[in-house]
Motif scaffolding. Structure first.
Motif, mmCIF file in Angstrom:
data_model
loop_
_atom_site.group_PDB
_atom_site.id
_atom_site.type_symbol
_atom_site.label_atom_id
_atom_site.label_comp_id
_atom_site.label_asym_id
_atom_site.label_seq_id
_atom_site.Cartn_x
_atom_site.Cartn_y
_atom_site.Cartn_z
ATOM 1 N N PHE A 79 42.787 100.060 79.100
ATOM 2 C CA PHE A 79 42.927 99.471 80.188
ATOM 3 C C PHE A 79 41.615 98.390 80.348
ATOM 4 C CE2 PHE A 79 45.779 102.943 81.212
ATOM 5 C CZ PHE A 79 46.745 102.042 82.097
ATOM 6 N N LEU A 80 40.649 98.873 80.127
ATOM 7 C CA LEU A 80 39.439 97.988 80.484
ATOM 8 C C LEU A 80 39.434 96.595 79.633
ATOM 9 C CD1 LEU A 80 36.569 100.722 80.404
ATOM 10 C CD2 LEU A 80 37.523 99.592 82.340
ATOM 11 N N ARG A 81 39.604 96.894 78.355
ATOM 12 C CA ARG A 81 39.963 95.617 77.458
ATOM 13 C C ARG A 81 40.987 94.671 78.067
ATOM 14 N NH1 ARG A 81 39.380 96.294 71.228
ATOM 15 N NH2 ARG A 81 37.754 97.847 70.872
ATOM 16 N N GLY A 82 42.155 95.304 78.401
ATOM 17 C CA GLY A 82 43.008 94.455 78.968
ATOM 18 C C GLY A 82 42.840 93.831 80.297
ATOM 19 N N ILE A 83 42.146 94.441 81.264
ATOM 20 C CA ILE A 83 41.757 93.836 82.333
ATOM 21 C C ILE A 83 40.820 92.785 82.146
ATOM 22 C CG2 ILE A 83 40.309 94.474 84.446
ATOM 23 C CD1 ILE A 83 41.820 97.249 84.418
ATOM 24 N N ARG A 84 39.782 92.949 81.132
ATOM 25 C CA ARG A 84 38.859 91.815 80.909
ATOM 26 C C ARG A 84 39.593 90.637 80.482
ATOM 27 N NH1 ARG A 84 35.332 96.024 78.867
ATOM 28 N NH2 ARG A 84 36.088 95.735 76.905
ATOM 29 N N PHE A 85 40.544 90.853 79.466
ATOM 30 C CA PHE A 85 41.320 89.686 79.138
ATOM 31 C C PHE A 85 41.942 89.017 80.239
ATOM 32 C CE2 PHE A 85 45.439 88.422 77.355
ATOM 33 C CZ PHE A 85 45.168 87.128 76.759
ATOM 34 N N LEU A 86 42.814 89.627 81.002
ATOM 35 C CA LEU A 86 43.643 89.253 81.887
ATOM 36 C C LEU A 86 42.819 88.128 82.961
ATOM 37 C CD1 LEU A 86 46.542 91.624 82.451
ATOM 38 C CD2 LEU A 86 46.643 89.055 81.274
ATOM 39 N N ASN A 87 41.645 88.985 83.348
ATOM 40 C CA ASN A 87 40.710 88.650 84.443
ATOM 41 C C ASN A 87 40.275 87.218 83.938
ATOM 42 O OD1 ASN A 87 41.542 90.370 86.501
ATOM 43 N ND2 ASN A 87 39.697 91.477 86.246
ATOM 44 N N LEU A 88 39.980 87.087 82.543
ATOM 45 C CA LEU A 88 39.284 85.964 82.087
ATOM 46 C C LEU A 88 40.263 84.786 81.988
ATOM 47 C CD1 LEU A 88 37.362 87.373 79.044
ATOM 48 C CD2 LEU A 88 36.287 86.042 81.017
ATOM 49 N N ILE A 89 41.625 84.898 81.682
ATOM 50 C CA ILE A 89 42.509 83.899 81.571
ATOM 51 C C ILE A 89 42.944 83.361 82.881
ATOM 52 C CG2 ILE A 89 43.140 84.590 79.220
ATOM 53 C CD1 ILE A 89 45.755 85.427 80.479
ATOM 54 N N SER A 90 42.783 84.187 84.013
ATOM 55 C CA SER A 90 43.321 83.730 85.406
ATOM 56 C C SER A 90 42.266 84.034 86.332
ATOM 57 C CB SER A 90 44.678 84.206 85.695
ATOM 58 O OG SER A 90 45.154 84.023 86.892
ATOM 59 N N ASP A 91 42.186 82.967 87.185
ATOM 60 C CA ASP A 91 41.314 83.320 88.448
ATOM 61 C C ASP A 91 42.129 83.830 89.569
ATOM 62 O OD1 ASP A 91 38.996 82.328 87.022
ATOM 63 O OD2 ASP A 91 39.307 80.304 87.672
ATOM 64 N N HIS A 92 43.278 83.834 89.256
ATOM 65 C CA HIS A 92 44.082 84.169 90.489
ATOM 66 C C HIS A 92 44.457 85.411 90.402
ATOM 67 C CE1 HIS A 92 44.163 79.901 91.609
ATOM 68 N NE2 HIS A 92 44.437 79.671 89.997
ATOM 69 N N LEU A 93 44.187 86.224 89.578
ATOM 70 C CA LEU A 93 44.414 87.605 89.397
ATOM 71 C C LEU A 93 43.349 88.578 89.417
ATOM 72 C CD1 LEU A 93 47.034 89.524 88.585
ATOM 73 C CD2 LEU A 93 46.561 89.089 86.138
ATOM 74 N N GLU A 94 43.625 89.677 89.913
ATOM 75 C CA GLU A 94 42.417 90.635 90.110
ATOM 76 C C GLU A 94 42.898 91.776 89.899
ATOM 77 O OE1 GLU A 94 39.114 92.497 93.511
ATOM 78 O OE2 GLU A 94 40.155 90.645 93.893
ATOM 79 N N ASN A 112 45.248 84.194 96.396
ATOM 80 C CA ASN A 112 46.048 83.161 96.793
ATOM 81 C C ASN A 112 47.506 82.836 96.271
ATOM 82 O OD1 ASN A 112 43.865 81.977 98.139
ATOM 83 N ND2 ASN A 112 42.953 81.508 96.293
ATOM 84 N N PRO A 113 48.459 83.961 96.138
ATOM 85 C CA PRO A 113 49.613 83.973 95.815
ATOM 86 C C PRO A 113 50.441 82.809 96.314
ATOM 87 C CG PRO A 113 49.465 85.708 97.416
ATOM 88 C CD PRO A 113 48.235 85.218 97.258
ATOM 89 N N GLN A 114 51.555 82.449 95.388
ATOM 90 C CA GLN A 114 52.596 81.262 95.990
ATOM 91 C C GLN A 114 53.839 81.661 95.480
ATOM 92 O OE1 GLN A 114 50.874 77.760 93.824
ATOM 93 N NE2 GLN A 114 52.587 78.251 92.133
ATOM 94 N N GLY A 115 54.717 81.008 95.997
ATOM 95 C CA GLY A 115 56.288 81.521 95.512
ATOM 96 C C GLY A 115 56.694 82.561 96.543
ATOM 97 N N ALA A 116 57.847 82.671 96.198
ATOM 98 C CA ALA A 116 58.650 83.856 97.175
ATOM 99 C C ALA A 116 58.917 85.167 96.476
ATOM 100 C CB ALA A 116 60.178 83.182 97.537
ATOM 101 N N ASN A 117 58.305 85.307 95.396
ATOM 102 C CA ASN A 117 58.637 86.295 94.459
ATOM 103 C C ASN A 117 57.489 87.256 94.215
ATOM 104 O OD1 ASN A 117 61.608 86.200 94.065
ATOM 105 N ND2 ASN A 117 60.947 84.070 93.530
#
Length: 319
Positions: A79-94, A112-117
């Motif tokens: 979980f910790l490795r995966g979270i570091r990776f996703l938080n690195l590739i996107s500023d919009h995901l926490e 700052n989510p966008q869209g209807a889904n």
């Protein structure tokens, strides 16, 4: 008048918005499968974040997540490795992972989510994280609680089928929680398994295989039931197979298909017993070791440090 103009002028007025509104901005009805809608967004937009962030997440991010997972030391590390990776590739995901004494909790939030889904994004990625964890360790990990910040959708039963009867809506966050007993499980998969996922088209947030743990749970229950002096005298594979009305060879094969072994299940049940005894009683360590089937107290201490990274006395002091 050309053919397209003729269709446009005679079609139902709802037809035009479905053509002109971008896919990620459409709000889907409640009767269609939520999983099917998420799949449509994923493959038509070529965006693993389903069009819910300002910047597209190209297909392949989840594949990288799988690669990181199989090289983790245990579930916590995954979980910790995966979270570091996703938080690195996107500023919009926490994404945050909380380690409590008796539980682990994953929390997902969009900035700052966008869209209807956005609701679909949350449901898809909570499911993806859970299935990835189960797939990596080869075991079904039962969830104690799943929370969503959005209201219950019309297709609530679909989410119950996915996560179990533990879903809560209109909550303060999007999360799932599971027992800390699973946190030290080690990966049973390798890069070869990831390559097979890719070849089968399953290395994406929607198609990671679900782990079926029917026989794992049956065998665990049978071991408990047949143990005369729990857990010191656990039954043999032959006895458990007879209790379940199947041959030892068939039972061994079924467990292998679910990513586990008979000895591993006995070890996990023994670990569960020891941790519970330390939490709930003041018995001497020597007595717990003897009842758990360890020949010496030192053997229990070594095993417990391997399970939890701490000594039994340290675990007991932390409550």
């Amino acid at each position: 008048m050309n053919a397209l103009a003729a269709i446009s002028s005679t079609a139902h007025p709802l037809w035009c918005p479905l053509v002109t509104v971008p896919l990620h901005q459409r709000s889907f009805g409640g009767t269609e499968s939520r999983r099917l809608r998420a799949r449509q967004l994923l493959f038509q937009l070529q965006d693993e974040f389903l069009g819910c962030t300002p910047r597209r997440c190209q297909p392949g991010a989840f594949e990288t997540l799988c690669e990181l997972a199989v090289h983790s030391s245990n579930l916590d590390d995954m979980f910790l490795r995966g979270i570091r990776f996703l938080n690195l590739i996107s500023d919009h995901l926490e994404i945050n992972y909380y380690r409590y004494h008796n539980a682990r909790e994953l929390v997902v939030r969009l900035r700052n989510p966008q869209g209807a889904n956005v609701d679909l994004f949350v449901e898809t990625w909570l499911c993806a994280w859970h299935r990835l964890a189960c797939w990596v360790v080869g075991r079904h990990i039962p969830l104690e609680r799943v929370t969503f910040s959005h209201a219950a959708p019309p297709s609530r039963d679909e989410l119950t089928s996915t996560f179990g009867p533990v879903c809560q809506f209109d909550s303060v966050c999007n999360s799932f929680r599971f027992s800390s007993d699973f946190a030290s499980l080690e990966p049973t998969r390798s890069s070869l398994d990831v390559h097979e996922l890719v070849a089968a088209g399953h290395a994406n947030p929607l198609d990671i295989p679900e782990i079926d743990s029917v026989y794992t749970e049956l065998v665990s229950a049978a071991i408990r039931q047949l143990s005369e002096k729990w857990p010191k005298d656990m039954p043999s594979l032959i006895r458990v197979a007879g209790h379940l009305h199947m041959s030892p060879q068939t039972l061994r094969r079924k467990l292998t298909e679910e990513g586990t072994q008979f000895k591993q299940l006995k070890d996990e049940l023994r670990r569960e017993f020891v941790k519970d005894a330390l939490r709930r009683s003041h018995r001497a360590l020597e007595d717990i070791a003897e009842q758990a089937g360890f020949s010496e107290t030192s053997s229990l201490i070594r095993a417990f440090k391997r399970w939890t990274g701490m000594t039994p006395n340290t675990f007991r002091r932390r409550g």
